[in-house]
Design a protein around this motif. Structure first.
Motif, mmCIF file in Angstrom:
data_model
loop_
_atom_site.group_PDB
_atom_site.id
_atom_site.type_symbol
_atom_site.label_atom_id
_atom_site.label_comp_id
_atom_site.label_asym_id
_atom_site.label_seq_id
_atom_site.Cartn_x
_atom_site.Cartn_y
_atom_site.Cartn_z
ATOM 1 N N VAL C 290 -18.638 -28.541 -135.061
ATOM 2 C CA VAL C 290 -18.530 -29.399 -134.047
ATOM 3 C C VAL C 290 -18.676 -28.988 -133.156
ATOM 4 O O VAL C 290 -18.205 -28.421 -132.136
ATOM 5 N N ARG C 291 -18.816 -29.968 -131.818
ATOM 6 C CA ARG C 291 -19.503 -29.543 -130.997
ATOM 7 C C ARG C 291 -17.949 -29.279 -129.371
ATOM 8 O O ARG C 291 -16.941 -30.146 -129.478
ATOM 9 N N ALA C 292 -18.044 -28.171 -129.071
ATOM 10 C CA ALA C 292 -17.084 -27.932 -127.769
ATOM 11 C C ALA C 292 -16.421 -29.110 -127.118
ATOM 12 O O ALA C 292 -15.599 -28.683 -126.892
ATOM 13 N N ASP C 293 -17.205 -30.017 -126.717
ATOM 14 C CA ASP C 293 -16.670 -31.278 -125.817
ATOM 15 C C ASP C 293 -15.834 -32.377 -127.195
ATOM 16 O O ASP C 293 -15.310 -32.934 -126.419
ATOM 17 N N ARG C 294 -15.430 -31.898 -128.609
ATOM 18 C CA ARG C 294 -15.227 -32.197 -128.914
ATOM 19 C C ARG C 294 -13.662 -32.258 -129.367
ATOM 20 O O ARG C 294 -12.976 -32.714 -130.294
ATOM 21 N N ILE C 295 -13.431 -31.156 -129.337
ATOM 22 C CA ILE C 295 -12.536 -30.209 -129.866
ATOM 23 C C ILE C 295 -11.390 -30.368 -129.101
ATOM 24 O O ILE C 295 -11.725 -30.034 -127.006
ATOM 25 N N SER C 296 -10.200 -30.973 -129.123
ATOM 26 C CA SER C 296 -9.043 -30.391 -127.847
ATOM 27 C C SER C 296 -8.342 -29.171 -128.137
ATOM 28 O O SER C 296 -8.236 -28.286 -129.108
ATOM 29 N N VAL C 297 -7.931 -28.864 -127.399
ATOM 30 C CA VAL C 297 -6.956 -27.854 -127.405
ATOM 31 C C VAL C 297 -5.410 -27.963 -126.996
ATOM 32 O O VAL C 297 -4.948 -28.492 -125.501
ATOM 33 N N THR C 298 -4.593 -27.497 -127.753
ATOM 34 C CA THR C 298 -2.939 -27.897 -127.105
ATOM 35 C C THR C 298 -2.531 -26.913 -126.955
ATOM 36 O O THR C 298 -2.769 -25.835 -128.099
ATOM 37 N N VAL C 299 -1.170 -27.154 -126.746
ATOM 38 C CA VAL C 299 0.308 -25.243 -126.778
ATOM 39 C C VAL C 299 0.578 -25.544 -128.237
ATOM 40 O O VAL C 299 0.733 -24.772 -128.868
ATOM 41 N N GLY C 300 1.576 -27.096 -128.046
ATOM 42 C CA GLY C 300 2.431 -27.293 -129.317
ATOM 43 C C GLY C 300 1.305 -27.741 -130.314
ATOM 44 O O GLY C 300 0.162 -28.268 -130.257
ATOM 45 N N SER C 301 1.837 -27.799 -131.532
ATOM 46 C CA SER C 301 0.550 -28.465 -132.998
ATOM 47 C C SER C 301 0.616 -29.920 -132.763
ATOM 48 O O SER C 301 1.819 -30.257 -132.315
ATOM 49 N N ASP C 347 -0.526 -25.941 -120.340
ATOM 50 C CA ASP C 347 -0.187 -24.121 -119.552
ATOM 51 C C ASP C 347 -0.524 -22.833 -120.322
ATOM 52 O O ASP C 347 0.152 -23.025 -121.482
ATOM 53 N N ALA C 348 -1.481 -22.295 -120.596
ATOM 54 C CA ALA C 348 -1.309 -21.537 -121.648
ATOM 55 C C ALA C 348 -2.079 -19.970 -121.112
ATOM 56 O O ALA C 348 -3.421 -20.633 -119.890
ATOM 57 N N SER C 349 -1.910 -19.025 -120.963
ATOM 58 C CA SER C 349 -2.806 -18.150 -120.450
ATOM 59 C C SER C 349 -3.362 -16.973 -121.747
ATOM 60 O O SER C 349 -2.951 -17.355 -122.486
ATOM 61 N N ILE C 350 -4.489 -16.357 -120.639
ATOM 62 C CA ILE C 350 -5.135 -15.332 -121.872
ATOM 63 C C ILE C 350 -4.630 -14.858 -122.658
ATOM 64 O O ILE C 350 -3.209 -14.160 -122.340
ATOM 65 N N GLY C 351 -4.648 -14.817 -124.029
ATOM 66 C CA GLY C 351 -3.446 -14.087 -125.449
ATOM 67 C C GLY C 351 -2.658 -15.189 -125.744
ATOM 68 O O GLY C 351 -2.233 -14.456 -127.305
ATOM 69 N N ALA C 352 -2.936 -16.272 -125.578
ATOM 70 C CA ALA C 352 -1.759 -17.220 -125.854
ATOM 71 C C ALA C 352 -2.428 -17.826 -127.266
ATOM 72 O O ALA C 352 -2.903 -17.782 -127.573
ATOM 73 N N ARG C 353 -0.678 -18.546 -127.790
ATOM 74 C CA ARG C 353 -1.234 -18.938 -129.107
ATOM 75 C C ARG C 353 -1.613 -20.249 -128.605
ATOM 76 O O ARG C 353 -1.172 -21.569 -128.092
ATOM 77 N N VAL C 354 -2.649 -21.458 -129.165
ATOM 78 C CA VAL C 354 -3.037 -22.865 -128.927
ATOM 79 C C VAL C 354 -3.582 -23.025 -129.934
ATOM 80 O O VAL C 354 -3.229 -22.080 -131.357
ATOM 81 N N TYR C 355 -3.490 -24.918 -130.229
ATOM 82 C CA TYR C 355 -4.460 -25.727 -131.330
ATOM 83 C C TYR C 355 -6.047 -26.043 -130.812
ATOM 84 O O TYR C 355 -5.358 -26.522 -130.099
ATOM 85 N N ALA C 356 -5.997 -25.912 -131.703
ATOM 86 C CA ALA C 356 -7.640 -26.561 -131.517
ATOM 87 C C ALA C 356 -7.612 -27.866 -132.506
ATOM 88 O O ALA C 356 -6.964 -27.428 -133.913
ATOM 89 N N SER C 357 -8.276 -28.675 -131.909
ATOM 90 C CA SER C 357 -8.025 -30.094 -133.640
ATOM 91 C C SER C 357 -9.201 -30.742 -133.111
ATOM 92 O O SER C 357 -10.002 -30.759 -131.737
ATOM 93 N N TRP C 358 -10.066 -31.836 -133.497
ATOM 94 C CA TRP C 358 -10.779 -32.367 -133.910
ATOM 95 C C TRP C 358 -10.948 -33.532 -134.692
ATOM 96 O O TRP C 358 -10.018 -34.065 -135.115
ATOM 97 N N HIS C 359 -11.421 -34.892 -134.062
ATOM 98 C CA HIS C 359 -11.388 -36.028 -135.318
ATOM 99 C C HIS C 359 -12.006 -35.403 -136.260
ATOM 100 O O HIS C 359 -13.092 -34.838 -135.777
#
Lengths: 272, 295, 381
Positions: C290-301, C347-359
């Motif tokens: 998956v290309r990096a520019d196609r991945i979204s990052v969010t705090v919530g799932s 709103d995430a700092s280093i070490g925080a839990r995030v969600y990576a998603s893509w189509h």
């Protein structure tokens, strides 16, 4: 002042050391030149007058003139052959990777480390067997052996400054190997080849041990000096000395000027 | 467009290889060939001759150890060997010590341009008539010569200095000094200047820098200088004969005498081989010491 | 497949002792094409170029240039001038003498030589330095002399070995533009070896990626950038996240990949060319890219379809965009590229839990997942 210019002993000490060494190196040369113009037969500090009589004596001495001719012939041929062989070997080492390359290099650098007395002995034995002992050609063959390593070293050092890609780049542009060599490698190496010719000439011109062993009745100048040395005091040695000093010193200094100038003042050379 | 069938290329490539190999051989072979024929073969012959015998003053091919037995059993040979070796070693050390201040001056005191000129002047005598320079020393050292006249002028006795070790040493120095100077100067001049600065920065005094930084770094070159001084002195026979007089029967003189005076080729060959063996052993030991890794 | 290639390399191989420098290199190049051969150092790209020029003799294989076999010709008869990395200008010659050299070697008359050399000096804007020694030129001027020296021979193909690596960055970019323009005007085939992505991608019509003596992929810059075929190319090109897993269950014409971090859905056609999906088999291992520019990052799932929980490891600013380096629960690294202002909203700092998603359609399977396992030995800048 940078630290390497701060000395543990006063600067004067080191300079005095330099002066002592140069005194030792040049005192015998200067003295030979001075006494060659002395009117006295026996060299001493009380010189009674100036004279060129010893020069007249040397320049009319048939034996010495013949020895001079022998020396020039031997040194000339040696210089040409040794420089050609030395350049070829230097170029081969520079340009190609071949089987036994290190062995060839070691073989080429060995002769100067073998005592001349032993070389002379071995060559006399060999030349007698193949029937050329006592000829000038035998002396040339032997002198090439001891002179070629110098020629190779001088040429190799110069070649080290030539990017190996240049010759291949010339071939890439359509130059056949020999044209690439003539147009790229030779112009660059020419000063070193010239220096090699001068130095090998000087080496051969002053060599006496091998020339004495293998030259038989064909005396060269230093062999003549050696024979005279075995006799008593002879002021003509000073004359011969002065003449050969002027010649070989000139040759060697020209060669060094060439080598030093082209190396751009870098300290990468090792003459011996 | 089709390329030629496969079999056609093999001869073409073979021809090209042949051409390149011939061209390469043209440069690689001449010097080794010359050296093999005029250097290796004569030395090999010398080895062979050491096993030959002399019958009725004629050298005869043979396979005998008699020359080896004879020479190795001679007391005066061993005396001569150790004398030669010791004298040359002493000369080599003395020449190295004598040359060191001068080399240091050229490497550290002189400006780079001056250094080159001085080096040129130092090496030039190496290529000029050694015999005449020895003759000059004879004139200096003889009774009534330059040095004794000076000593007499100051009220000394002014005896001849010939036939002394000092005379012999002068001869060796005349021969070897240029080479030693060159090797030492190059070694010293190549010592990394930043290393010296770093040592000074860490508080080393000039004396400590000399002994702990400069000398260890220049060791290979200095050792090479020592080795060459030894080789040249060891092989030298003119000053032993004419400056040292009969006082110093060295191996090269022995070799010449054996051949010139008695046609004792096999014995001369044995002495020569002993010389070469001792020489190689010394050279090897020096080189190993010079390039020894620390620790 | 090209019906009538201008330069054809077929099965070239070269090894030194046991070291295989190039193994089975084949490539057809059209007339006027600009080819870049790229790869980490030691991948065989320079050896390939040197075999073309005849500086190395291939152990196997054939080279045909404009219908003529050239692989058996010696260097000086190949007419394949090379622009050297070191430039290899002849130092004791003037600029003009350098440019005239090749013509002289080909027996061109003095007047003609002069005319043609001056023509090229003019064309490359270095006429003013014609009589100057090459040692007294700037980097860019020397570069032009090297080009003129080769081009004056009017070659059918020009070989270039990292020609811009000796220049400073600013000058290199300027020369890059000039090279491309020159090549378009002349219509000469260029074979250009480089380790620089930007040079290869901006100059070439087609890029050849090599690794450990083998060709990994041949394609247009877009092809390679958007659709790396192998793990190696994906990692070499950079900016791509890889997920390893097993193909699983066809359900309503959907394919899935079971990764250690959960099951993700594959897009229609799985990003592969049509017809190739048929090759997919249940339980087979595969790599999803998956290309990096196609991945979204969010705090919530729950924001995207394919979603993996990650830890935010670091942020790397690259101008207008920011690369976020993430780590999945199984320790796999992912990269997501965000616009600066998207980051401000995250709103995430280093070490925080995030969600990576893509189509699902943005993910594609690597073709050679099973054969390619080697990592790039060196990531070029």
């Amino acid at each position: 002042m940078p630290p390497h210019q701060k000395h543990s002993l006063p600067k004067a000490f080191w300079i005095a050391g330099l002066a002592v060494v140069f005194l030792l190196l040049y005192a015998p040369i200067v003295s030979a030149v001075l006494f060659s113009f002395s009117a006295d037969r026996f060299p001493s500090l009380e010189i009674s007058g100036f004279s060129t009589q010893w020069y007249a004596q040397v320049l009319t001495d048939r034996a010495i003139l013949e020895a001079l001719w022998n020396s020039l012939t031997v040194a000339g041929l040696t210089a040409l052959i040794a420089s050609a062989l030395g350049f070829a070997a230097a170029y081969a080492d520079y340009r190609f990777r071949f089987f036994g390359q290190k062995a060839v290099l070691a073989l080429a650098l060995l002769p100067p480390t073998v005592p001349l007395v032993i070389l002379g002995l071995a060559m006399l034995a060999f030349f007698s067997r193949i029937g050329i002992a006592g000829t000038l050609m035998a002396v040339v063959a032997a002198h090439v052996v001891i002179a070629a390593p110098f020629a190779m070293a001088v040429c190799r050092l110069r070649l080290a400054q030539l990017d190996t890609e240049l010759e291949i780049a010339a071939q890439n542009l359509g130059a056949e190997p020999h044209s690439a060599l003539i147009r790229i490698v030779l112009p660059h190496t020419l000063p070193a080849i010239l220096a090699a010719v001068l130095i090998t000439f000087a080496v051969s011109f002053d060599e006496y041990v091998i020339a004495w062993f293998t030259g038989g009745l064909n005396q060269t100048i230093p062999v003549a000096v050696l024979t005279t040395l075995q006799g008593q005091v002879d002021p003509t040695i000073h004359v011969i000395g002065t003449l050969s000093f002027s010649m070989t010193l000139t040759l060697v200094l020209i060669a060094l000027a060439v080598v030093l100038n082209q190396s751009g003042g870098r300290m990468s050379k090792e003459e011996t | 467009m089709t390329s030629p069938a496969l079999p056609a290329r093999a001869p073409a490539r073979r021809f090209q290889n042949l051409y390149l190999r011939t061209w390469q051989a043209l440069w690689v072979l001449p010097l080794p060939a010359w050296l093999l024929f005029f250097f290796a073969v004569p030395l090999g012959l010398l080895v062979a001759i050491s096993f030959w015998s002399v019958v009725n003053y004629r050298l005869t091919p043979d396979a005998t150890l008699s020359a080896w037995r004879y020479v190795l059993g001679l007391d005066f040979l061993w005396a001569s060997f150790w004398r030669s070796y010791g004298l040359s070693l002493a000369s080599a050390v003395a020449i190295s010590l004598l040359a060191f201040p001068a080399s240091y001056a050229m490497a550290f005191v002189a400006a780079p341009r001056q250094r080159l000129v001085l080096l040129g002047l130092a090496i030039a005598p190496f290529f000029t008539s050694y015999l005449v320079r020895i003759y000059s020393w004879q004139v200096f050292l003889a009774e009534g010569g330059v040095i004794s006249s000076i000593i007499q002028a100051f009220g000394g006795k002014g005896e001849s200095l010939l036939n002394t070790y000092f005379a012999l040493f002068l001869g060796h120095a005349t021969l070897a000094l240029p080479v030693v100077l060159i090797l030492q100067t190059i070694a010293l001049a190549n010592v990394d200047r930043t290393g010296i600065s770093a040592a000074a920065n860490l508080g080393a005094r000039p004396g400590a820098i000399l002994f702990r930084v400069i000398l260890p770094a220049a060791r290979p070159g200095l050792a090479l200088g020592l080795l060459f001084a030894f080789l040249l002195s060891y092989a030298e026979f003119v000053s032993a004969a004419y400056l040292g007089g009969g006082a110093f029967q060295t191996l090269p003189i022995l070799v010449t005498d054996l051949v010139r005076a008695g046609q004792q080729w096999p014995r001369a060959a044995v002495v020569s081989l002993l010389m070469i063996a001792s020489l190689l052993a010394t050279a090897l030991a020096t080189v190993l010491w010079a390039y020894r890794e620390k620790g | 497949m090209m019906t009538n290639p201008h330069l054809k390399m077929q099965g070239l191989a070269k090894s030194y002792g046991t070291f295989v420098a190039v193994e089975d290199f084949s490539l057809d190049i059209a007339e006027g094409e600009f080819i870049a051969i790229m790869g980490p150092s030691g991948c065989g790209k320079t050896t390939t170029l040197r075999m073309l020029a005849g500086l190395e003799t291939a152990n196997r294989g054939e080279i045909t240039l404009a219908g003529t076999r050239i692989d058996q010709l010696p260097v000086w008869e190949r007419k394949t001038p090379l622009v050297w990395q070191s430039l290899a200008l002849f130092p004791f010659m003037t600029v003009r003498e350098n440019v005239e050299f090749g013509l002289k070697m080909h027996g061109v008359s003095r007047a003609e030589r002069r005319r043609r050399a001056d023509d090229w000096l003019e064309r490359l804007g270095i006429s003013d330095y014609a009589d100057r020694n090459v040692a007294r030129l700037s980097g860019g001027q020397r570069q032009r002399v090297a080009l003129a020296r080769s081009l004056v021979l009017e070659p059918k193909v020009l070989l270039l070995d990292e020609p811009l690596s000796a220049l400073d960055a600013h000058m290199a970019i300027k020369m890059q533009g000039e090279l491309k323009k020159l090549q378009r005007e002349l219509g000469i085939t260029f074979v250009y070896v480089t380790h620089s992505h930007s040079e290869a991608f901006s100059l070439a019509d087609r890029v050849v990626i090599m690794n450990a003596g083998r060709v990994e992929q041949i394609g247009s810059p877009q092809d390679i950038f958007l659709r790396p075929r192998s793990k190696f190319v994906a990692q070499f090109v950079g900016g791509i996240s890889l997920l390893e897993g097993k193909i699983s269950g066809k359900k309503d014409d959907e394919w899935f990949l079971e990764t250690r971090d959960g099951k993700v859905r594959l897009g229609h056609g799985c990003g592969l060319a049509e017809g190739e999906t048929a090759d997919l088999a249940e339980g087979e291992t595969a790599d999803l890219a998956v290309r990096a520019d196609r991945i979204s990052v969010t705090v919530g799932s729950g924001w995207g379809e394919n979603e993996i929980a990650c830890t935010l490891v670091s942020e790397e600013f690259a101008g207008a965009v920011v690369n976020l380096h993430l780590e999945t629960a199984s320790g796999r690294s992912l990269v997501a590229q965000l616009q600066q202002r998207d980051l401000e909203q995250l709103d995430a700092s280093i070490g925080a839990r995030v969600y990576a998603s893509w189509h699902p359609d943005d993910g594609f399977l690597l073709e050679s997942a099973r054969t390619s396992g080697s990592e790039p030995r060196e990531r070029a800048a």
